[in-house]
Design an enzyme around this catalytic site. Structure first.
Site, mmCIF file in Angstrom:
data_model
loop_
_atom_site.group_PDB
_atom_site.id
_atom_site.type_symbol
_atom_site.label_atom_id
_atom_site.label_comp_id
_atom_site.label_asym_id
_atom_site.label_seq_id
_atom_site.Cartn_x
_atom_site.Cartn_y
_atom_site.Cartn_z
ATOM 1 N N ASP A 92 0.948 -1.388 -0.203
ATOM 2 C CA ASP A 92 -0.008 0.044 -0.035
ATOM 3 C C ASP A 92 0.849 1.314 0.176
ATOM 4 O O ASP A 92 2.353 1.063 0.080
ATOM 5 C CB ASP A 92 -1.017 -0.193 1.027
ATOM 6 N N SER A 93 0.124 2.307 -0.165
ATOM 7 C CA SER A 93 1.146 3.713 -0.295
ATOM 8 C C SER A 93 1.380 4.386 1.037
ATOM 9 O O SER A 93 2.390 5.022 1.055
ATOM 10 C CB SER A 93 0.264 4.618 -1.080
ATOM 11 N N GLY A 94 0.926 3.875 2.304
ATOM 12 C CA GLY A 94 1.314 4.408 3.475
ATOM 13 C C GLY A 94 0.260 5.510 4.090
ATOM 14 O O GLY A 94 0.083 5.688 5.094
ATOM 15 N N GLY A 95 -0.524 5.889 2.977
ATOM 16 C CA GLY A 95 -1.532 6.790 3.276
ATOM 17 C C GLY A 95 -2.537 6.631 4.408
ATOM 18 O O GLY A 95 -3.058 7.163 5.437
ATOM 19 N N PHE A 96 -2.991 5.256 4.041
ATOM 20 C CA PHE A 96 -4.039 5.070 4.835
ATOM 21 C C PHE A 96 -3.732 4.863 6.414
ATOM 22 O O PHE A 96 -4.513 5.419 7.269
ATOM 23 C CB PHE A 96 -4.880 3.667 4.515
ATOM 24 N N ASP A 146 -2.594 8.293 -2.062
ATOM 25 C CA ASP A 146 -3.911 8.854 -2.180
ATOM 26 C C ASP A 146 -4.379 9.221 -0.619
ATOM 27 O O ASP A 146 -3.905 8.826 0.325
ATOM 28 C CB ASP A 146 -4.900 7.947 -2.751
ATOM 29 N N GLN A 189 -11.532 7.136 -5.822
ATOM 30 C CA GLN A 189 -11.875 7.728 -4.546
ATOM 31 C C GLN A 189 -13.380 8.215 -4.873
ATOM 32 O O GLN A 189 -13.883 8.149 -5.953
ATOM 33 C CB GLN A 189 -11.389 8.793 -3.924
ATOM 34 N N GLY A 216 -11.731 3.814 -0.481
ATOM 35 C CA GLY A 216 -12.368 4.817 0.202
ATOM 36 C C GLY A 216 -13.681 3.943 0.865
ATOM 37 O O GLY A 216 -14.697 4.277 1.391
ATOM 38 N N ASP A 266 -7.834 -7.384 0.094
ATOM 39 C CA ASP A 266 -6.815 -7.776 1.060
ATOM 40 C C ASP A 266 -7.493 -7.528 2.406
ATOM 41 O O ASP A 266 -8.380 -6.472 2.440
ATOM 42 C CB ASP A 266 -5.712 -6.698 1.250
ATOM 43 N N CYS A 304 -12.577 -29.303 6.349
ATOM 44 C CA CYS A 304 -11.635 -28.694 6.270
ATOM 45 C C CYS A 304 -10.202 -29.367 6.175
ATOM 46 O O CYS A 304 -10.093 -30.325 7.287
ATOM 47 C CB CYS A 304 -11.350 -27.508 7.123
ATOM 48 N N CYS A 306 -7.124 -28.156 6.517
ATOM 49 C CA CYS A 306 -6.091 -27.379 7.174
ATOM 50 C C CYS A 306 -5.498 -28.186 8.482
ATOM 51 O O CYS A 306 -5.939 -29.085 8.953
ATOM 52 C CB CYS A 306 -6.528 -25.994 7.595
ATOM 53 N N CYS A 309 -7.479 -28.390 11.665
ATOM 54 C CA CYS A 309 -8.689 -29.233 11.457
ATOM 55 C C CYS A 309 -8.334 -30.929 11.200
ATOM 56 O O CYS A 309 -9.147 -31.553 11.684
ATOM 57 C CB CYS A 309 -9.613 -28.777 10.592
ATOM 58 N N HIS A 335 -5.915 -21.778 9.911
ATOM 59 C CA HIS A 335 -7.305 -22.278 9.531
ATOM 60 C C HIS A 335 -8.066 -21.131 8.969
ATOM 61 O O HIS A 335 -8.468 -21.297 7.713
ATOM 62 C CB HIS A 335 -8.063 -22.705 10.736
#
Lengths: 375, 375
Positions: A92-96, A146, A189, A216, A266, A304, A306, A309, A335
């Site tokens: 990511d850009s770091g902004g959030f 952004d 946005q 956003g 994500d 499952c 995994c 499980c 899991h």
């Protein structure tokens, strides 16, 4: 060298399946990207993240620039080598996270200055600096810097914010430069306003990106409002490029997003929930700390495959969670990530087979059943 | 069904190598047993503990009787199934940790009553109850309930304590019953007094056990005093049965113990140190939080084949340790356990080859070199 490209294989309604090709490997879409905030997906070895079916991880620019620093990671050979994950990484850009985690933020047309939440040191991120950090990390998919417009935002505030993000998108594109095999994604946005989403999409397309994110959203507006925006926002973005819904989400968010034409997601939810004892299965959510699991010899989900499980009872997971043992975080994160990747694989198969509607119906029907009855 | 037996293969001086056969698998001796206190070796999956070379784990009766309780584990199919470790397990008797962890202890000829350190509930352990708990857990090697005489102890106090432990050893033997494939080990006490160690050994031999532990060491007496006792104490125990030095120890304690005829060890040190950033290598101890590792691209030990050394730099381990990431505990515990098992394997090979003296010389020479120079 393989270039960055996107092959769309099948569509079913608005739902799409395909492959993003990168020099570091293919990404099957729709894709869920586990979050490796500080150069680790918490409580997981990278080979085990891969074993869940993940093709790509997300790294956080904000965290990594503060510790251990992008320059240090670059000197050590880049983020892939540093964290022992040789497949694609999106940063990511770091902004959030500047806005959600740091102190004393100050935003201007130039960028944002802030104090580190770790040691109080002063930092600045601009579109140019964000591109530099993501290049130092060696990111395969770089996100434009952004402003993630908060929700709710008055229309004029949202418009002003979106337009600044579009100017920053141009500066990000200019600063990114020519980097074969690497991709830069623009971020739409415009909050919940259709005309602003349209203006943002047009601005991004005019600049031109290798992929496009819907930004956003998942900022407190709720699923209904998010889906209303997703009913139109992805359609505004180029069909021949990947579309990424940032920071989403719960399993039903993913199904609803894919249905509306999203290719990438994500979220920290599966890994964070693994550490807090919240478990996702076909039948919805269960909380392992509930006393009903104390004597239950059954796995979280008998279907499952995994390790949690296959080899452990709910009683064991309850015990190690209550005893605050690290293995509780390890097994339950595994899991949850496995469940998320199985969900994505199921959607990819259903889209390819043209049976996405039936998949969605079954998905909701299984969840409506709820967890198995206590013994 | 395989019975419990011990085959002594080679000796070199007093050092011995052999195999303990159990229905759940062989234990190569000298053996180091990682500690799985609360039904988990902290920060490790059991298959990864096995991958380090461990043939047997130790479980703690005190912790497990309090949470999740021995009865609950028995109902769930026993400790092996509960914690997903099908190989041998040795359990301690609970006595040592009652004294070190619980509140409001009261000891009598009958046994000890105490309050749980978890919830303050009142409990009693007697030799008979300890045998019952260890049977419920399904332990392969059961330890007699004894009193670990504190250090230093006046001679008359040590004698009284040792003699009570010998009466408890008889009660443990009587309560253990006839359990083919399972072993009961007696525990020698007698503090640092040779005549008391002799009396204790004779008492235990008169009762008869499948193995014999040297107890009451590693309780603050220091390595020099411990080795003085080990110069004679193991020789008092039957040569055709395994000898186990409880709660030991540092790498040089293990080498010194094997040299003096010990076959089995357990200690939390490698796993606990893995979580606190203390790393054991051929070259001694290093602390990963030291700033000298911040930019160091080299592994902890270039000759080590554990995952932490194969795939990660010191710089990465320093970073994740400072960031308090779970992967730091996972990787560094794995490394330490791997190092301990490699050390045991090296000693076994050296004894079989008749080169234990040379092994010991090289062991100390490599440690004397110290860690590699900073870059």
């Amino acid at each position: 060298m393989t270039q960055f490209s996107f092959d769309l294989h099948s569509t079913d309604g608005k739902a799409r399946t395909g492959i993003i090709h990168t020099p570091r490997g293919d990404i099957r879409t729709p894709a869920f990207m586990p979050v490796g905030t500080a150069a680790t997906v918490k409580a997981m070895l990278p080979e085990n993240v891969r074993a869940t079916g993940a093709d790509i991880l997300l790294g956080n620019t904000y965290h990594l620039m503060l510790r251990p620093t992008a320059e240090r990671i670059a000197n050590l050979g880049g983020l892939h080598k540093f964290m022992n994950w040789e497949r694609p990484i999106l940063t990511d850009s770091g902004g959030f996270q500047v806005m959600s985690l740091s102190d004393l933020r100050k935003m201007s047309e130039q960028g944002v200055t802030f104090k580190s939440h770790i040691d109080g040191s002063l930092h600045e991120i601009t579109p140019e600096r964000s591109m530099e950090i993501q290049r130092l990390l060696g990111s395969d998919i770089v996100m434009c810097f952004d402003e993630c417009t908060p929700h709710p935002a008055p229309k004029d505030v949202a418009l002003k914010s979106m337009r600044m993000s579009m100017r920053w998108a141009q500066r990000s594109r200019d600063a990114f430069g020519d980097r074969p095999g690497h991709a830069l994604f623009g971020i739409q946005q415009g909050s919940v306003f259709k005309d602003q989403r349209e203006e943002s999409a047009e601005a991004l397309k005019a600049i031109g990106f290798e992929g496009y994110a819907v930004g956003g959203l998942a900022v407190g507006e709720g699923q209904e409002t998010m889906f209303q925006v997703l009913d139109y926002a992805p359609d505004m973005l180029p069909a021949d490029k990947p579309r990424y819904l940032m920071g989403v989400g719960k399993p039903d968010d993913l199904v609803g997003g894919v249905k509306r034409g999203i290719d990438m997601f994500d979220c920290v939810l599966p890994s964070r929930s693994g550490r807090t004892g919240q478990i996702f299965t076909r039948h919805g959510v269960l909380n392992i700390k509930n006393a009903r699991h104390k004597d239950d010899p059954r796995p979280l989900d008998e279907a499952c495959t995994c390790p949690a499980c296959r080899s452990y009872s709910r009683a064991y997971l309850h015990h190690v969670f209550k005893a605050q043992e690290i293995i509780a975080s390890m097994l339950m994160t595994w899991h949850n990530l496995h469940y998320y990747q199985e969900l994505m694989a199921g959607m990819r198969d259903a889209i390819a087979a043209g049976t996405f509607d039936a998949f969605e119906t079954q998905f909701h029907a299984q969840r409506a059943q709820g967890d198995i009855e206590p013994l």
